[in-house]
Write a protein that holds these residues in place. Structure first.
Motif, PDB file in Angstrom:
ATOM      1  N   ARG A 289       2.580   6.074  -5.814  1.00  0.00           N
ATOM      2  CA  ARG A 289       2.543   6.322  -7.220  1.00  0.00           C
ATOM      3  C   ARG A 289       1.294   7.274  -7.235  1.00  0.00           C
ATOM      4  O   ARG A 289       1.024   7.954  -8.307  1.00  0.00           O
ATOM      5  N   ALA A 290       0.172   7.365  -6.389  1.00  0.00           N
ATOM      6  CA  ALA A 290      -0.826   8.233  -6.353  1.00  0.00           C
ATOM      7  C   ALA A 290      -0.768   9.555  -6.053  1.00  0.00           C
ATOM      8  O   ALA A 290      -1.646  10.440  -6.514  1.00  0.00           O
ATOM      9  N   VAL A 291       0.382   9.892  -5.307  1.00  0.00           N
ATOM     10  CA  VAL A 291       0.662  11.397  -5.161  1.00  0.00           C
ATOM     11  C   VAL A 291       1.684  11.826  -6.198  1.00  0.00           C
ATOM     12  O   VAL A 291       2.817  11.330  -6.207  1.00  0.00           O
ATOM     13  N   GLU A 292       1.362  13.024  -6.620  1.00  0.00           N
ATOM     14  CA  GLU A 292       2.515  13.536  -7.644  1.00  0.00           C
ATOM     15  C   GLU A 292       3.359  14.569  -7.463  1.00  0.00           C
ATOM     16  O   GLU A 292       4.598  14.547  -7.672  1.00  0.00           O
TER      17      GLU A 292
ATOM     18  N   GLN B 109       4.290  16.635  -1.035  1.00  0.00           N
ATOM     19  CA  GLN B 109       3.050  15.974  -0.376  1.00  0.00           C
ATOM     20  C   GLN B 109       3.233  14.337  -0.342  1.00  0.00           C
ATOM     21  O   GLN B 109       2.920  13.617   0.499  1.00  0.00           O
TER      22      GLN B 109
ATOM     23  N   GLY C  85       0.749  -0.997   0.073  1.00  0.00           N
ATOM     24  CA  GLY C  85      -0.156  -0.118   0.209  1.00  0.00           C
ATOM     25  C   GLY C  85       0.887   1.230   0.121  1.00  0.00           C
ATOM     26  O   GLY C  85       0.844   2.284  -0.678  1.00  0.00           O
ATOM     27  N   TYR C  86       2.010   1.148   0.898  1.00  0.00           N
ATOM     28  CA  TYR C  86       3.077   2.448   0.688  1.00  0.00           C
ATOM     29  C   TYR C  86       3.328   2.727  -0.691  1.00  0.00           C
ATOM     30  O   TYR C  86       3.494   3.678  -1.102  1.00  0.00           O
TER      31      TYR C  86
ATOM     32  N   ALA D 256       5.709   9.188   4.454  1.00  0.00           N
ATOM     33  CA  ALA D 256       6.245   9.099   5.805  1.00  0.00           C
ATOM     34  C   ALA D 256       5.416   8.715   6.915  1.00  0.00           C
ATOM     35  O   ALA D 256       5.881   7.727   7.777  1.00  0.00           O
ATOM     36  N   VAL D 257       4.330   9.227   6.796  1.00  0.00           N
ATOM     37  CA  VAL D 257       3.288   9.009   7.761  1.00  0.00           C
ATOM     38  C   VAL D 257       2.909   7.639   7.628  1.00  0.00           C
ATOM     39  O   VAL D 257       2.918   6.719   8.778  1.00  0.00           O
ATOM     40  N   LEU D 258       2.769   7.033   6.718  1.00  0.00           N
ATOM     41  CA  LEU D 258       2.273   5.586   6.484  1.00  0.00           C
ATOM     42  C   LEU D 258       3.430   4.662   6.921  1.00  0.00           C
ATOM     43  O   LEU D 258       3.015   3.604   7.276  1.00  0.00           O
TER      44      LEU D 258
ATOM     45  N   LEU E 172      -5.350   0.913   1.732  1.00  0.00           N
ATOM     46  CA  LEU E 172      -4.507   1.310   2.917  1.00  0.00           C
ATOM     47  C   LEU E 172      -5.027   0.951   4.152  1.00  0.00           C
ATOM     48  O   LEU E 172      -4.527   0.379   5.094  1.00  0.00           O
TER      49      LEU E 172
ATOM     50  N   MET F   4       1.992   1.892  -3.461  1.00  0.00           N
ATOM     51  CA  MET F   4       0.939   2.526  -4.420  1.00  0.00           C
ATOM     52  C   MET F   4       0.669   3.941  -4.036  1.00  0.00           C
ATOM     53  O   MET F   4       0.237   4.721  -4.868  1.00  0.00           O
ATOM     54  N   LEU F   5       0.751   4.415  -2.658  1.00  0.00           N
ATOM     55  CA  LEU F   5       0.489   5.470  -2.217  1.00  0.00           C
ATOM     56  C   LEU F   5       1.603   6.468  -2.999  1.00  0.00           C
ATOM     57  O   LEU F   5       1.181   7.619  -3.495  1.00  0.00           O
TER      58      LEU F   5
ATOM     59  N   ARG G 125       5.725  13.497   2.607  1.00  0.00           N
ATOM     60  CA  ARG G 125       5.134  13.618   3.717  1.00  0.00           C
ATOM     61  C   ARG G 125       4.358  12.378   3.975  1.00  0.00           C
ATOM     62  O   ARG G 125       4.177  12.017   4.948  1.00  0.00           O
ATOM     63  N   LEU G 126       3.147  12.183   3.061  1.00  0.00           N
ATOM     64  CA  LEU G 126       2.249  11.285   3.309  1.00  0.00           C
ATOM     65  C   LEU G 126       2.813   9.945   3.571  1.00  0.00           C
ATOM     66  O   LEU G 126       2.370   9.011   4.050  1.00  0.00           O
TER      67      LEU G 126
ATOM     68  N   MET H   4      -7.738   4.275  -2.943  1.00  0.00           N
ATOM     69  CA  MET H   4      -6.499   4.183  -1.935  1.00  0.00           C
ATOM     70  C   MET H   4      -6.989   3.780  -0.860  1.00  0.00           C
ATOM     71  O   MET H   4      -6.405   3.053   0.148  1.00  0.00           O
TER      72      MET H   4
END
Lengths: 227, 249
Positions: A131-134, A138, A125-126, A144-146, B192, A128-129, A141-142, B188
């Motif tokens: 890849r989802a944020v361009e 951001q 999931g990390y 790192a939190v995950l 997650l 995938m996340l 940051r996101l 997502m």
């Protein structure tokens, strides 16, 4: 300089792996109860050690990123998790093969297997996340939190053996008060652990360089667009 | 000289005495957010209606997946119930922060003089109330459809439900905030959230199955309760610490 270190480490790793595999397959005897299949432990345990070590360092790198805002920590964390995920995958696959021979099934819904799978899914999931944020800030940051949330999961995986009753073999390494393995056989696990960590570090370094180059290209592209 | 005077006069003229802002406690701020969310949900009932209808549909679908009259059913009744809660809950949780993206409401909320942690807790409490409402409807329906005597261990079942629901809520609300600006938000969030929820769901499912079968919480299954409480504590704390990073940066 960095590519020289990379080459040297790669050479050490190739030498170590060759020597280890020669010892594992040619010199060590079969185990008394399990026969030849026990050798999978030399892949399984070092992979698990590498994966968990990397997930831990990735969590620390994520904390450092949030504290300092330096992108190099984000690159470290991303590279470690990507390589750690590959090794976690090896743990699941080799464990499955061993289970088919010893337990008679490919998969048992047992505490440690299940939680390892959950851990794998969380870190997938990390990726995938990411890849989802361009937007790079951001994304850093996101993710790192995950990574920090995912680490809480790794702790649960590690403790699962105690919390749930389990089929998984107990600790066999003396450093974890297990004992029960012949000294020659046990030492080989540590040698292979070293080789695997070496290999993984090489992979992480290559991956980090890719990440840095990707960011450089990205910023050049932005500059080109701004003119 | 004269221009200096003018500036000084103008400065004196525009100086605004700071008005005494009513000092509200943190609890009052949290409650303001909770009340706002519940009020706007009660006016449209969008998420609540969809969530209750969806949970009833899943409950009906279960009857085709296995034989409801078999003896084995008792062994996984708790699991089914928590699947309903987590799937139906995702509908509520998905909208929690997503509804604030219209008209830049999220920016307004972040600019308001409340800490991000209060915003998070306020939203989490509102989601918690909505999830409990869904559960209050679906548990009796579940009991009715599948002949499960759920009221036997009511107090303990309520405790497990509250702890388990808070686990779903806290993870769901946090990741609703984390994914709010992503392109593939709807995809997502479940990807997650479900893996992270599994330890809590596992414990809640095991405990609920035991309780529905008439076994009270004993020395053997109390670890599940401890796990649930520990999970709630750890992830509530982590969320409160990290929410500022996620929402503000």
């Amino acid at each position: 300089m960095r590519s020289k270190i990379l080459l040297a480490l790669g050479a050490v790793c190739a030498g170590l792996l060759t020597w280890d595999f020669y010892r594992i397959f040619d010199m060590l005897p079969d185990e008394a109860n399990q026969g030849a299949i026990y050798r999978i432990i030399y892949i399984h345990v070092p992979s698990a050690g590498t994966a968990f070590t990397f997930f831990t360092i990735a969590m620390l790198a994520s904390v450092l990123y949030l504290a300092t805002g330096k992108f190099k920590y984000d690159a470290v964390s991303a590279a470690l998790i990507e390589v750690g995920l590959v090794f976690a995958g090896i743990v699941l696959v080799t464990g499955s093969i061993w289970a088919r021979i010893i337990w008679g099934v490919w998969w048992a819904w047992e505490a440690r297997l299940t939680t390892m799978l959950i851990c794998w899914l969380t870190y997938a999931g990390y990726l995938m996340l990411r890849r989802a944020v361009e937007e790079p800030t951001q994304r850093a940051r996101l993710s790192a939190v995950l990574s920090i949330f995912g680490f809480a999961e790794v702790v649960i995986v590690y403790k699962a053996n105690v919390w749930w009753r389990t089929l998984h073999p107990g600790p066999v390494l003396t450093i974890r008060n297990g004992g029960g393995m012949a000294p020659g056989m046990e030492n080989e696990i540590y040698w292979n652990m070293l080789a695997f960590v070496c290999l993984a570090v090489v992979m992480v370094m290559v991956r980090m360089r890719q990440e840095e180059i990707a960011r450089e290209i990205d910023s050049l592209r932005r500059m080109a667009h701004s003119y | 000289m004269s221009s200096e005077l003018r500036t000084a006069e103008a400065g004196a003229a525009v100086r605004i005495e700071p008005r005494a802002r009513p000092r509200t406690s943190l609890l009052a701020k949290i409650w303001t957010i909770t009340a706002k969310d519940l009020r706007s949900e009660m006016r449209t009932k969008e998420a609540l209606n969809a969530s209750i209808a969806f949970s009833l549909v899943i409950l009906v679908l279960f009857s085709f997946a296995f034989d409801p009259s078999s003896d084995q059913f008792q062994e996984f009744s708790g699991g089914l119930l928590w699947l309903v809660f987590s799937f139906a809950g995702a509908l509520v949780l998905n909208r929690s922060f997503a509804r604030e993206t219209q008209n830049d409401c999220l920016d307004g909320l972040l600019a308001a003089p409340i800490p991000a942690a209060a915003l998070f807790l306020g939203k989490a409490f509102a989601n918690f109330a909505l999830l409990i409402a869904v559960e209050v409807v679906s548990i009796p329906v579940f009991g009715l459809f599948y002949d499960v005597h759920w009221a036997g261990q009511f107090g303990e079942l309520a405790l497990v439900t509250l702890l388990g629901t808070w686990a779903l809520t806290v993870i769901g609300t946090f990741f609703s905030a984390l994914t709010v600006n992503l392109r593939m938000r709807e995809l997502m969030l479940p990807t997650l959230v479900y893996p992270l929820m599994i330890p809590a769901l596992m414990a809640a499912m095991k405990l609920t199955t035991d309780l529905l079968a008439g076994t009270p919480i004993n020395a053997e299954n109390v670890f599940g309760l401890k796990l649930l409480a520990g999970f709630d504590f750890i992830f509530t704390l982590l969320s409160l610490v990290m929410i500022d990073t996620v929402l503000v940066g």
